[in-house]
Scaffold this motif. Structure first.
Motif, PDB file in Angstrom:
ATOM      1  N   ASP A  86       0.849  -1.179   0.000  1.00 53.91           N
ATOM      2  CA  ASP A  86       0.000   0.000   0.000  1.00 53.91           C
ATOM      3  C   ASP A  86       0.889   1.235   0.000  1.00 53.91           C
ATOM      4  OD1 ASP A  86      -2.721  -1.057   2.230  1.00 53.91           O
ATOM      5  OD2 ASP A  86      -1.856  -1.969   0.429  1.00 53.91           O
ATOM      6  N   MET A  87       0.357   2.342  -0.509  1.00 52.70           N
ATOM      7  CA  MET A  87       1.084   3.607  -0.479  1.00 52.70           C
ATOM      8  C   MET A  87       0.273   4.635   0.301  1.00 52.70           C
ATOM      9  SD  MET A  87       3.889   3.043  -2.009  1.00 52.70           S
ATOM     10  CE  MET A  87       4.463   4.737  -2.051  1.00 52.70           C
ATOM     11  N   GLY A  88       0.979   5.429   1.062  1.00 54.17           N
ATOM     12  CA  GLY A  88       0.307   6.465   1.831  1.00 54.17           C
ATOM     13  C   GLY A  88       1.076   7.773   1.763  1.00 54.17           C
ATOM     14  N   TRP A  89       0.341   8.840   2.007  1.00 54.48           N
ATOM     15  CA  TRP A  89       0.961  10.165   2.150  1.00 54.48           C
ATOM     16  C   TRP A  89       0.593  10.694   3.530  1.00 54.48           C
ATOM     17  CZ3 TRP A  89       4.407  12.456  -1.049  1.00 54.48           C
ATOM     18  CH2 TRP A  89       4.517  11.972  -2.351  1.00 54.48           C
ATOM     19  N   PHE A  90       1.576  11.239   4.195  1.00 52.91           N
ATOM     20  CA  PHE A  90       1.400  11.864   5.492  1.00 52.91           C
ATOM     21  C   PHE A  90       2.044  13.248   5.439  1.00 52.91           C
ATOM     22  CE2 PHE A  90      -0.067   8.361   8.236  1.00 52.91           C
ATOM     23  CZ  PHE A  90       0.105   7.304   7.370  1.00 52.91           C
ATOM     24  N   ARG A  91       1.735  14.065   6.420  1.00 52.86           N
ATOM     25  CA  ARG A  91       2.401  15.352   6.525  1.00 52.86           C
ATOM     26  C   ARG A  91       2.676  15.640   7.998  1.00 52.86           C
ATOM     27  NH1 ARG A  91      -2.599  19.199   4.343  1.00 52.86           N
ATOM     28  NH2 ARG A  91      -3.989  18.950   6.168  1.00 52.86           N
ATOM     29  N   GLN A  92       3.708  16.426   8.217  1.00 56.94           N
ATOM     30  CA  GLN A  92       4.103  16.701   9.592  1.00 56.94           C
ATOM     31  C   GLN A  92       4.666  18.105   9.701  1.00 56.94           C
ATOM     32  OE1 GLN A  92       6.987  13.943  11.229  1.00 56.94           O
ATOM     33  NE2 GLN A  92       6.329  14.410  13.324  1.00 56.94           N
ATOM     34  N   ALA A  93       4.056  18.879  10.560  1.00 48.30           N
ATOM     35  CA  ALA A  93       4.544  20.218  10.859  1.00 48.30           C
ATOM     36  C   ALA A  93       5.498  20.141  12.049  1.00 48.30           C
ATOM     37  CB  ALA A  93       3.366  21.132  11.180  1.00 48.30           C
ATOM     38  N   PRO A  94       6.409  21.097  12.170  1.00 52.75           N
ATOM     39  CA  PRO A  94       7.355  21.086  13.297  1.00 52.75           C
ATOM     40  C   PRO A  94       6.639  21.037  14.645  1.00 52.75           C
ATOM     41  CG  PRO A  94       8.021  22.704  11.681  1.00 52.75           C
ATOM     42  CD  PRO A  94       6.667  22.213  11.251  1.00 52.75           C
ATOM     43  N   GLY A  95       7.059  20.116  15.488  1.00 54.15           N
ATOM     44  CA  GLY A  95       6.490  20.014  16.818  1.00 54.15           C
ATOM     45  C   GLY A  95       5.149  19.315  16.882  1.00 54.15           C
ATOM     46  N   LYS A  96       4.674  18.810  15.754  1.00 55.63           N
ATOM     47  CA  LYS A  96       3.381  18.135  15.729  1.00 55.63           C
ATOM     48  C   LYS A  96       3.545  16.692  15.292  1.00 55.63           C
ATOM     49  CE  LYS A  96       0.458  22.162  14.943  1.00 55.63           C
ATOM     50  NZ  LYS A  96      -0.673  22.723  14.151  1.00 55.63           N
ATOM     51  N   GLU A  97       2.518  15.898  15.556  1.00 56.83           N
ATOM     52  CA  GLU A  97       2.546  14.499  15.153  1.00 56.83           C
ATOM     53  C   GLU A  97       2.336  14.380  13.645  1.00 56.83           C
ATOM     54  OE1 GLU A  97       0.920  12.354  19.245  1.00 56.83           O
ATOM     55  OE2 GLU A  97      -0.243  12.236  17.388  1.00 56.83           O
ATOM     56  N   ARG A  98       2.823  13.261  13.120  1.00 55.24           N
ATOM     57  CA  ARG A  98       2.626  12.996  11.706  1.00 55.24           C
ATOM     58  C   ARG A  98       1.136  12.774  11.454  1.00 55.24           C
ATOM     59  NH1 ARG A  98       7.413  10.002   8.744  1.00 55.24           N
ATOM     60  NH2 ARG A  98       8.344  11.828   9.714  1.00 55.24           N
ATOM     61  N   GLU A  99       0.631  13.438  10.425  1.00 53.35           N
ATOM     62  CA  GLU A  99      -0.795  13.444  10.134  1.00 53.35           C
ATOM     63  C   GLU A  99      -1.084  12.688   8.845  1.00 53.35           C
ATOM     64  OE1 GLU A  99      -4.247  16.806   9.085  1.00 53.35           O
ATOM     65  OE2 GLU A  99      -2.130  17.325   9.077  1.00 53.35           O
ATOM     66  N   PHE A 100      -2.061  11.809   8.891  1.00 52.00           N
ATOM     67  CA  PHE A 100      -2.478  11.051   7.711  1.00 52.00           C
ATOM     68  C   PHE A 100      -3.100  11.981   6.684  1.00 52.00           C
ATOM     69  CE2 PHE A 100      -4.131   7.819   5.064  1.00 52.00           C
ATOM     70  CZ  PHE A 100      -5.462   8.102   4.812  1.00 52.00           C
ATOM     71  N   VAL A 101      -2.771  11.758   5.419  1.00 54.44           N
ATOM     72  CA  VAL A 101      -3.346  12.543   4.330  1.00 54.44           C
ATOM     73  C   VAL A 101      -4.152  11.655   3.389  1.00 54.44           C
ATOM     74  CG1 VAL A 101      -2.832  13.984   2.330  1.00 54.44           C
ATOM     75  CG2 VAL A 101      -1.490  14.250   4.434  1.00 54.44           C
TER      76      VAL A 101
END
Length: 122
Positions: A32-47
């Motif tokens: 499977d392929m996924g995309w996530f995003r993460q801002a500084p100081g925050k948890e990795r977020e599912f996209v």
């Protein structure tokens, strides 16, 4: 599977970008392929996520209708097409590969790309 993400950049609000994630190895079609995003100081977020066999997709509510995940197994590449971008979409985006039970849980992905920065100006 080794992953190389690309396509990030600076875009004005309302604009679009397409991220690419190229994988190496013969097992790309089996994950499977996924995309996530993460801002500084925050948890990795599912996209977004796309299933390896059915092509079924899943999206975070915050991006539904604006982002589209796809894959081309012949090219060992997954894509994230982003339209109607907002300043709050600004952050580093990561692609991931694996066989997660839960598509939105980053711990289910064994392989990660290096991240590509998306900046949306207002």
């Amino acid at each position: 599977v080794q992953l190389q993400a690309s396509g990030g950049g600076l875009v004005q609000a309302g604009g679009s970008l397409r991220l690419s994630c190229e994988g190496s190895g013969r097992t790309f079609s089996r994950v499977d392929m996924g995309w996530f995003r993460q801002a500084p100081g925050k948890e990795r977020e599912f996209v977004a996520h796309i299933r390896r066999n059915t092509g079924t997709t899943n999206y975070a509510d915050s991006v539904k209708g604006r982002f589209t995940i796809s894959r081309d197994n012949a090219k060992n590449t997954a894509y994230l097409r982003m339209i109607s971008l907002k300043p709050e979409d600004t952050t580093v985006y990561y692609c991931a590969a694996g066989t997660p039970i839960s598509a939105s849980n980053p711990s289910g992905y064994a392989y990660w790309g290096q991240g590509t920065l998306v900046t949306v100006s207002s």
